[in-house]
Design a protein around this motif. Structure first.
Motif, PDB file in Angstrom:
ATOM      1  N   THR A   1       2.687 -51.021  29.760  1.00  0.00           N
ATOM      2  CA  THR A   1       3.197 -50.667  28.440  1.00  0.00           C
ATOM      3  C   THR A   1       3.493 -51.929  27.635  1.00  0.00           C
ATOM      4  O   THR A   1       3.136 -52.034  26.452  1.00  0.00           O
ATOM      5  N   HIS A   2       4.131 -52.886  28.294  1.00  0.00           N
ATOM      6  CA  HIS A   2       4.494 -54.107  27.565  1.00  0.00           C
ATOM      7  C   HIS A   2       3.265 -54.955  27.233  1.00  0.00           C
ATOM      8  O   HIS A   2       3.284 -55.696  26.249  1.00  0.00           O
ATOM      9  N   LEU A   3       2.221 -54.811  28.005  1.00  0.00           N
ATOM     10  CA  LEU A   3       0.968 -55.506  27.677  1.00  0.00           C
ATOM     11  C   LEU A   3       0.452 -55.025  26.320  1.00  0.00           C
ATOM     12  O   LEU A   3       0.072 -55.846  25.466  1.00  0.00           O
TER      13      LEU A   3
ATOM     14  N   GLN B   1       0.115 -56.320  20.254  1.00  0.00           N
ATOM     15  CA  GLN B   1       0.548 -56.087  18.869  1.00  0.00           C
ATOM     16  C   GLN B   1       1.446 -57.222  18.368  1.00  0.00           C
ATOM     17  O   GLN B   1       1.422 -57.576  17.189  1.00  0.00           O
ATOM     18  N   GLN B   2       2.228 -57.758  19.284  1.00  0.00           N
ATOM     19  CA  GLN B   2       3.119 -58.868  18.912  1.00  0.00           C
ATOM     20  C   GLN B   2       2.310 -60.093  18.509  1.00  0.00           C
ATOM     21  O   GLN B   2       2.691 -60.814  17.575  1.00  0.00           O
ATOM     22  N   ALA B   3       1.202 -60.312  19.190  1.00  0.00           N
ATOM     23  CA  ALA B   3       0.328 -61.437  18.833  1.00  0.00           C
ATOM     24  C   ALA B   3      -0.255 -61.206  17.433  1.00  0.00           C
ATOM     25  O   ALA B   3      -0.317 -62.140  16.615  1.00  0.00           O
TER      26      ALA B   3
ATOM     27  N   VAL C   1      10.973 -64.257  31.337  1.00  0.00           N
ATOM     28  CA  VAL C   1      10.025 -64.306  30.218  1.00  0.00           C
ATOM     29  C   VAL C   1      10.632 -63.636  28.985  1.00  0.00           C
ATOM     30  O   VAL C   1      10.620 -64.191  27.882  1.00  0.00           O
ATOM     31  N   GLU C   2      11.181 -62.431  29.174  1.00  0.00           N
ATOM     32  CA  GLU C   2      11.745 -61.698  28.033  1.00  0.00           C
ATOM     33  C   GLU C   2      12.901 -62.470  27.404  1.00  0.00           C
ATOM     34  O   GLU C   2      13.028 -62.518  26.181  1.00  0.00           O
ATOM     35  N   HIS C   3      13.703 -63.089  28.224  1.00  0.00           N
ATOM     36  CA  HIS C   3      14.838 -63.839  27.675  1.00  0.00           C
ATOM     37  C   HIS C   3      14.371 -65.046  26.860  1.00  0.00           C
ATOM     38  O   HIS C   3      14.968 -65.379  25.834  1.00  0.00           O
ATOM     39  N   TYR C   4      13.313 -65.679  27.326  1.00  0.00           N
ATOM     40  CA  TYR C   4      12.746 -66.791  26.546  1.00  0.00           C
ATOM     41  C   TYR C   4      12.263 -66.274  25.191  1.00  0.00           C
ATOM     42  O   TYR C   4      12.520 -66.876  24.150  1.00  0.00           O
ATOM     43  N   GLU C   5      11.591 -65.142  25.223  1.00  0.00           N
ATOM     44  CA  GLU C   5      11.074 -64.577  23.975  1.00  0.00           C
ATOM     45  C   GLU C   5      12.218 -64.141  23.052  1.00  0.00           C
ATOM     46  O   GLU C   5      12.160 -64.355  21.842  1.00  0.00           O
ATOM     47  N   ILE C   6      13.225 -63.521  23.633  1.00  0.00           N
ATOM     48  CA  ILE C   6      14.366 -63.061  22.828  1.00  0.00           C
ATOM     49  C   ILE C   6      15.016 -64.260  22.122  1.00  0.00           C
ATOM     50  O   ILE C   6      15.348 -64.194  20.931  1.00  0.00           O
TER      51      ILE C   6
ATOM     52  N   GLU D   1      11.493 -55.026  20.527  1.00  0.00           N
ATOM     53  CA  GLU D   1      10.641 -54.632  21.661  1.00  0.00           C
ATOM     54  C   GLU D   1      10.955 -55.459  22.903  1.00  0.00           C
ATOM     55  O   GLU D   1      10.983 -54.936  24.018  1.00  0.00           O
ATOM     56  N   GLU D   2      11.189 -56.738  22.689  1.00  0.00           N
ATOM     57  CA  GLU D   2      11.497 -57.617  23.837  1.00  0.00           C
ATOM     58  C   GLU D   2      12.830 -57.210  24.462  1.00  0.00           C
ATOM     59  O   GLU D   2      12.974 -57.205  25.686  1.00  0.00           O
ATOM     60  N   LYS D   3      13.783 -56.869  23.615  1.00  0.00           N
ATOM     61  CA  LYS D   3      15.098 -56.461  24.136  1.00  0.00           C
ATOM     62  C   LYS D   3      14.991 -55.163  24.922  1.00  0.00           C
ATOM     63  O   LYS D   3      15.603 -55.014  25.983  1.00  0.00           O
TER      64      LYS D   3
HETATM   65 FE    FE Z   1       7.858 -59.627  26.058  1.00  0.00          FE
END
Ligand code: FE
Ligand code: FE
Ligand code: FE
Length: 206
Positions: free
Chosen positions: A45-47, A52-54, A107-112, A140-142
């Motif tokens: 799902t996150h892929l 979309q984030q890109a 990874v998510e924390h880096y993105e957040i 979405e990252e959160k």
């Molecule tokens: Fe992410």
């Protein structure tokens, strides 16, 4: 060269673009390596979200008048390498899953952190559309991070149950008159999500 907040924003956005493109390659491998169906699904799902984030970052770069490509996020390179290390490990599937969750949450924390500060900078600079796009991804990252926390708690509970069973064997059987005691009490407290305790330092100001 960094001469202004705008320079910082554009460089950070290009760094995030590199991060997302690295993740588009890494997430299918993470999904393949995961055993729990829920974790596989979370990665898959996150892929789709990540793709979309890109695209969103391409729009952001267009709005800012910069090229998205050309920068390498070294931090994401390292985090992806750590994920690869886990995938190369052999062992108990639930332990591998737990390690994969940890890697993914890093990874998510880096993105957040990245999206949070970039959204705040964009707001300060009056780049409302940019800020909006960045905040969309930030949410979405959160959510992904929270889902991973819930999955981690699920794994921890399963593990605790297994350990309880393990403790029973080898105990003095004669004290227990053949299952009179109620064994499986199943005290499954709904895992309280400690959302509130999570860092809000990166929340973008509106
Ligand atoms: Fe992410
Ligand atoms: Fe992302
Ligand atoms: Fe980076």
């Amino acid at each position: 060269m960094l001469n202004s907040l705008r320079d910082v924003l554009t460089e950070s956005v290009r760094d995030l673009y590199s991060a997302e493109t690295q993740l588009i390659k890494a997430l299918p491998k993470m999904a393949k390596a995961a055993t729990t169906p829920e974790l596989k699904e979370a990665f898959t799902t996150h892929l789709e979200e990540t793709k979309q984030q890109a695209v969103r970052l391409e729009k952001v770069c267009e709005l800012l008048g910069v090229k998205p490509k050309g920068k390498v996020c070294k931090a994401m390179k390292g985090l992806v390498e750590e994920g690869a290390e886990i995938m190369a490990e052999k062992g108990e599937p639930s332990a591998i899953d737990a390690a994969l969750i940890e890697a993914a949450q890093k990874v998510e924390h880096y993105e957040i952190a990245g999206y949070g500060t970039c959204a705040a900078f964009a707001t300060v600079l009056g780049e409302i559309d940019v800020a909006e796009l960045l905040r969309e991804t930030l949410e979405e990252e959160k959510t992904t991070d929270e889902n991973l926390t819930a999955l981690a708690e699920g794994l921890v509970n399963d593990e605790a149950d297994t350990e309880d069973e393990g403790d029973e064997e080898g105990g003095e059987e004669d004290e227990d008159e053949e299952g009179d005691a109620e064994e499986d009490e199943e005290e499954e407290e709904p895992a309280a999500k400690n959302k509130s305790s999570r860092s809000t330092a990166v929340k973008a100001k509106r």
